[in-house]
Design an enzyme around this catalytic site. Structure first.
Site, PDB file in Angstrom:
ATOM      1  N   GLY A  51       7.256   0.951 -64.725  1.00 19.34           N
ATOM      2  CA  GLY A  51       8.610   1.420 -64.408  1.00 19.34           C
ATOM      3  C   GLY A  51       9.588   0.268 -64.261  1.00 19.34           C
ATOM      4  N   GLY A  99      13.483   0.656 -64.236  1.00 17.31           N
ATOM      5  CA  GLY A  99      14.135   1.479 -63.214  1.00 17.31           C
ATOM      6  C   GLY A  99      14.814   0.651 -62.138  1.00 17.31           C
ATOM      7  N   LEU A 100      15.365   1.334 -61.166  1.00 17.26           N
ATOM      8  CA  LEU A 100      16.075   0.643 -60.071  1.00 17.26           C
ATOM      9  C   LEU A 100      15.143  -0.323 -59.346  1.00 17.26           C
ATOM     10  CD1 LEU A 100      18.571   0.431 -58.157  1.00 17.26           C
ATOM     11  CD2 LEU A 100      17.503   2.228 -56.789  1.00 17.26           C
ATOM     12  N   GLY A 139      11.902  -1.128 -60.255  1.00 15.79           N
ATOM     13  CA  GLY A 139      11.166  -1.961 -61.200  1.00 15.79           C
ATOM     14  C   GLY A 139      11.986  -3.152 -61.679  1.00 15.79           C
ATOM     15  N   SER A 182       8.068   7.022 -51.090  1.00 15.63           N
ATOM     16  CA  SER A 182       9.358   6.997 -50.400  1.00 15.63           C
ATOM     17  C   SER A 182       9.226   7.700 -49.057  1.00 15.63           C
ATOM     18  CB  SER A 182      10.436   7.654 -51.257  1.00 15.63           C
ATOM     19  OG  SER A 182      10.378   9.041 -51.112  1.00 15.63           O
ATOM     20  N   SER A 183      10.280   7.593 -48.268  1.00 10.65           N
ATOM     21  CA  SER A 183      10.203   8.100 -46.894  1.00 10.65           C
ATOM     22  C   SER A 183      10.118   9.630 -46.837  1.00 10.65           C
ATOM     23  CB  SER A 183      11.402   7.600 -46.086  1.00 10.65           C
ATOM     24  OG  SER A 183      12.586   7.977 -46.737  1.00 10.65           O
ATOM     25  N   CYS A 184      10.318  10.300 -47.974  1.00  8.74           N
ATOM     26  CA  CYS A 184      10.221  11.774 -47.963  1.00  8.74           C
ATOM     27  C   CYS A 184       8.784  12.253 -47.746  1.00  8.74           C
ATOM     28  CB  CYS A 184      10.783  12.374 -49.243  1.00  8.74           C
ATOM     29  SG  CYS A 184       9.831  11.951 -50.703  1.00  8.74           S
ATOM     30  N   TYR A 228       7.743  16.622 -54.780  1.00  7.87           N
ATOM     31  CA  TYR A 228       7.763  15.170 -54.988  1.00  7.87           C
ATOM     32  C   TYR A 228       6.997  14.469 -53.868  1.00  7.87           C
ATOM     33  CZ  TYR A 228       9.543  10.465 -55.798  1.00  7.87           C
ATOM     34  OH  TYR A 228       9.636   9.120 -56.051  1.00  7.87           O
ATOM     35  N   LYS A 262       3.648  12.023 -53.957  1.00  6.99           N
ATOM     36  CA  LYS A 262       3.627  10.650 -53.428  1.00  6.99           C
ATOM     37  C   LYS A 262       2.541  10.500 -52.362  1.00  6.99           C
ATOM     38  CE  LYS A 262       6.133   8.748 -56.093  1.00  6.99           C
ATOM     39  NZ  LYS A 262       5.729   7.537 -56.785  1.00  6.99           N
ATOM     40  N   PRO A 320       9.519   2.577 -49.295  1.00  4.32           N
ATOM     41  CA  PRO A 320      10.869   2.098 -49.004  1.00  4.32           C
ATOM     42  C   PRO A 320      11.764   3.248 -48.539  1.00  4.32           C
ATOM     43  CG  PRO A 320      10.214   1.567 -51.273  1.00  4.32           C
ATOM     44  CD  PRO A 320       9.254   2.582 -50.735  1.00  4.32           C
ATOM     45  N   THR A 321      12.744   2.878 -47.743  1.00  7.59           N
ATOM     46  CA  THR A 321      13.785   3.826 -47.373  1.00  7.59           C
ATOM     47  C   THR A 321      14.682   4.076 -48.593  1.00  7.59           C
ATOM     48  OG1 THR A 321      15.452   4.241 -45.712  1.00  7.59           O
ATOM     49  CG2 THR A 321      15.373   1.994 -46.590  1.00  7.59           C
ATOM     50  N   ASN A 322      15.818   4.748 -48.433  1.00  8.94           N
ATOM     51  CA  ASN A 322      16.741   4.980 -49.561  1.00  8.94           C
ATOM     52  C   ASN A 322      17.205   3.643 -50.126  1.00  8.94           C
ATOM     53  OD1 ASN A 322      17.139   7.956 -49.222  1.00  8.94           O
ATOM     54  ND2 ASN A 322      17.858   7.254 -47.231  1.00  8.94           N
ATOM     55  N   HIS A 355      21.078   9.739 -56.319  1.00  7.77           N
ATOM     56  CA  HIS A 355      20.961   9.757 -54.863  1.00  7.77           C
ATOM     57  C   HIS A 355      22.351   9.626 -54.238  1.00  7.77           C
ATOM     58  CE1 HIS A 355      16.724   8.421 -55.810  1.00  7.77           C
ATOM     59  NE2 HIS A 355      16.527   9.414 -54.967  1.00  7.77           N
TER      60      HIS A 355
HETATM   61  N1  LIG Z   1      15.651   4.948 -55.542  1.00  4.62           N
HETATM   62  C1  LIG Z   1      15.329   5.070 -54.268  1.00  4.62           C
HETATM   63  O1  LIG Z   1      16.201   5.269 -53.417  1.00  4.62           O
HETATM   64  C2  LIG Z   1      13.907   4.935 -53.808  1.00  4.62           C
HETATM   65  C3  LIG Z   1      13.690   4.909 -52.438  1.00  4.62           C
HETATM   66  C4  LIG Z   1      12.400   4.808 -51.982  1.00  4.62           C
HETATM   67  C5  LIG Z   1      11.358   4.752 -52.870  1.00  4.62           C
HETATM   68  N2  LIG Z   1      11.589   4.778 -54.191  1.00  4.62           N
HETATM   69  C6  LIG Z   1      10.413   4.800 -55.052  1.00  4.62           C
HETATM   70  O2  LIG Z   1      10.419   3.758 -55.995  1.00  4.62           O
HETATM   71  C7  LIG Z   1       9.806   4.238 -57.192  1.00  4.62           C
HETATM   72  C8  LIG Z   1      10.758   3.981 -58.352  1.00  4.62           C
HETATM   73  O3  LIG Z   1      12.001   4.625 -58.068  1.00  4.62           O
HETATM   74  P1  LIG Z   1      13.352   4.210 -58.830  1.00  4.62           P
HETATM   75  O4  LIG Z   1      14.459   4.623 -57.946  1.00  4.62           O
HETATM   76  O5  LIG Z   1      13.260   2.820 -59.324  1.00  4.62           O
HETATM   77  O6  LIG Z   1      13.306   5.225 -60.048  1.00  4.62           O
HETATM   78  P2  LIG Z   1      13.978   5.048 -61.508  1.00  4.62           P
HETATM   79  O7  LIG Z   1      15.154   4.151 -61.421  1.00  4.62           O
HETATM   80  O8  LIG Z   1      14.158   6.407 -62.051  1.00  4.62           O
HETATM   81  O9  LIG Z   1      12.846   4.284 -62.317  1.00  4.62           O
HETATM   82  C9  LIG Z   1      11.642   4.876 -62.627  1.00  4.62           C
HETATM   83  C10 LIG Z   1      11.150   4.268 -63.911  1.00  4.62           C
HETATM   84  O10 LIG Z   1       9.923   4.897 -64.258  1.00  4.62           O
HETATM   85  C11 LIG Z   1       9.986   5.282 -65.626  1.00  4.62           C
HETATM   86  N3  LIG Z   1       9.176   6.454 -65.863  1.00  4.62           N
HETATM   87  C12 LIG Z   1       9.367   7.705 -65.366  1.00  4.62           C
HETATM   88  N4  LIG Z   1       8.438   8.543 -65.838  1.00  4.62           N
HETATM   89  C13 LIG Z   1       7.631   7.799 -66.640  1.00  4.62           C
HETATM   90  C14 LIG Z   1       6.507   8.103 -67.436  1.00  4.62           C
HETATM   91  N5  LIG Z   1       6.025   9.350 -67.475  1.00  4.62           N
HETATM   92  N6  LIG Z   1       5.934   7.121 -68.166  1.00  4.62           N
HETATM   93  C15 LIG Z   1       6.443   5.865 -68.138  1.00  4.62           C
HETATM   94  N7  LIG Z   1       7.503   5.509 -67.400  1.00  4.62           N
HETATM   95  C16 LIG Z   1       8.100   6.472 -66.673  1.00  4.62           C
HETATM   96  C17 LIG Z   1      11.432   5.585 -65.860  1.00  4.62           C
HETATM   97  O11 LIG Z   1      11.758   5.551 -67.228  1.00  4.62           O
HETATM   98  P3  LIG Z   1      12.859   6.590 -67.813  1.00  4.62           P
HETATM   99  O12 LIG Z   1      14.074   6.466 -66.939  1.00  4.62           O
HETATM  100  O13 LIG Z   1      13.041   6.129 -69.209  1.00  4.62           O
HETATM  101  O14 LIG Z   1      12.208   7.946 -67.701  1.00  4.62           O
HETATM  102  C18 LIG Z   1      12.105   4.469 -65.069  1.00  4.62           C
HETATM  103  O15 LIG Z   1      12.193   3.283 -65.818  1.00  4.62           O
HETATM  104  C19 LIG Z   1       9.487   5.722 -56.970  1.00  4.62           C
HETATM  105  O16 LIG Z   1       8.150   5.876 -56.597  1.00  4.62           O
HETATM  106  C20 LIG Z   1      10.355   6.104 -55.806  1.00  4.62           C
HETATM  107  O17 LIG Z   1       9.788   7.110 -55.006  1.00  4.62           O
HETATM  108  C21 LIG Z   1      12.853   4.870 -54.695  1.00  4.62           C
END
Ligand SMILES: NC(=O)c1ccc[n+]([C@@H]2O[C@H](COP(=O)([O-])OP(=O)(O)OC[C@H]3O[C@@H](n4cnc5c(N)ncnc54)[C@H](OP(=O)(O)O)[C@@H]3O)[C@@H](O)[C@H]2O)c1
Length: 331
Positions: free
Chosen positions: A11, A14-15, A17, A108-110, A137, A141, A164-166, A180
């Site tokens: 990932g 993503g945000l 990653g 995530s915190s959810c 979701y 997790k 992580p939190t939000n 979000h």
């Molecule tokens: N954002 C937050 O506020 C937050 C807070 C706490 C925890 N987290 C955790 O951090 C993790 C990442 O979150 P994020 O916010 O970075 O999400 P994100 O920005 O949506 O990034 C997720 C990445 O995973 C890729 N992905 C999704 N489905 C996939 C699949 N089936 N195969 C391969 N790649 C795939 C997405 O690619 P595409 O976009 O091309 O599908 C994207 O690059 C999650 O577990 C989330 O629960 C996030």
């Protein structure tokens, strides 16, 4: 992690990653294994198996997930649970088969109960009913945490789960339907200002309390955990009665109203905030207890105002692309 170690960031676009990649590069890691979603479908067990067998990464960060805001979570419930269960199971299972040394799984915190005592300690996991809007979701997790724990117990792996939190930061998702709360507010305030609106509509009552962390800080925390010396890292694995779980946050929260006011100030929107109470609020309060992480020696560096200023600068750098594509993410 040794500087030349092969590190897979699932990932990475993503945000979280992308922040992990920046943090790893800052720390001098150059042997990064990165595959976009289009190149490796993590719900495809055979593809994930072939990838791990071929590449044999030494360390893995699991930041790939189907992620969204409250409405997306509530609407696409089946997709959220099905895809996230598959991603977690495929990656963790193949990481074990490939002999990965350490793995950090992001949740995530959810995962914590809806009416969890605040601040939320790691031991409150599975002590009460979950918030309904994102329950599928959250369950996926929780399954990821349980996978890490079970593989550690049965196979002696060293997999930990960080919650992580939000988060917010460069490359966030600004899609009005799936984003979000913080990136949604940045976009709405920016567009309201550009149109000269006198009012800005904020979802919900504005009373829920939320904690926010800048994505680069969260990534630094993940590297810090992955680099812990064996005796400290082992503390997550030694307790057979507790999952290998650690919260990542700043330990401070504010109401959505206070957040919206701060975003409006940073963006320069001078109109009035109105609260759309037809939209759901979600959990009344979400503040993580971060004492476990702090006791290990980690604290965030970027405060909320500075983080929003940085995120808004990144949004403006991509504003043309975001507006043109409508739903596209800023990446
Ligand atoms: N954002 C937050 O506020 C937050 C807070 C706490 C925890 N987290 C955790 O951090 C993790 C990442 O979150 P994020 O916010 O970075 O999400 P994100 O920005 O949506 O990034 C997720 C990445 O995973 C890729 N992905 C999704 N489905 C996939 C699949 N089936 N195969 C391969 N790649 C795939 C997405 O690619 P595409 O976009 O091309 O599908 C994207 O690059 C999650 O577990 C989330 O629960 C996030």
């Amino acid at each position: 992690m040794e500087k030349g170690a092969k590190i897979y960031v699932a990932g990475h676009a993503g945000l979280v990653g992308s922040a992990l990649v920046r943090a790893l590069e800052r720390a001098g890691h150059s042997n990064l294994l990165l595959r976009k979603h289009a190149e490796l479908e993590l719900t495809d067990g055979a593809a994930v198996r072939a990838f791990f067998e071929r590449e044999k990464p030494e360390y893995v960060f699991v930041a790939a997930a189907k992620v969204g805001g409250i409405v997306a979570n509530n609407t696409y419930r089946a997709e959220f649970i099905y895809r996230n269960l598959q991603i977690s199971a495929n990656v963790i299972h193949e990481a074990w088969r490939a002999g990965v040394k350490r793995l950090l799984y992001l949740g995530s915190s959810c995962i914590y109960p809806r009416d969890c005592p605040q601040p939320m300690k790691e031991e409150y996991l599975l002590t009460g009913p979950l918030e309904l809007t994102n329950r599928p979701y959250a369950v996926s997790k929780i399954a990821g945490i349980e996978l890490c724990w079970s593989y550690n117990r049965q196979y002696g792996t060293q997999f930990i789960a960080a919650m992580p939190t939000n988060l917010y930061g460069p490359g966030d998702n600004y899609d009005p339907e799936t984003s979000h709360v913080l990136p949604a507010l940045i976009r709405k305030a920016h567009e309201a200002k550009a149109r000269g609106d006198r009012e800005l509509s904020v979802w919900g009552t504005g009373t829920p309390r939320r904690e926010f962390l800048y994505s680069d800080d969260a990534a630094e925390a993940c590297l810090f955990l992955m680099n812990l010396p064996a005796e400290k890292y082992g503390s997550f694995l030694a307790n057979e009665a507790a999952p290998p779980l650690v919260n990542i946050g700043c330990g401070e929260d504010q109401t959505v109203r206070e957040l919206a006011e701060l975003v409006a100030r940073v963006v320069g929107f001078e109109g009035r905030l109105v609260f759309d109470t037809s939209k759901p609020d979600g959990t009344p309060r979400k503040l993580q207890d971060v004492s476990r992480l702090e006791a290990l020696g980690w604290r965030p560096r970027i405060g909320l105002r500075e983080g929003i200023e940085r995120a808004y600068a990144d949004f403006r750098a991509h504003a043309g692309k975001i507006a043109a594509a409508g739903k596209v993410k800023a990446r």
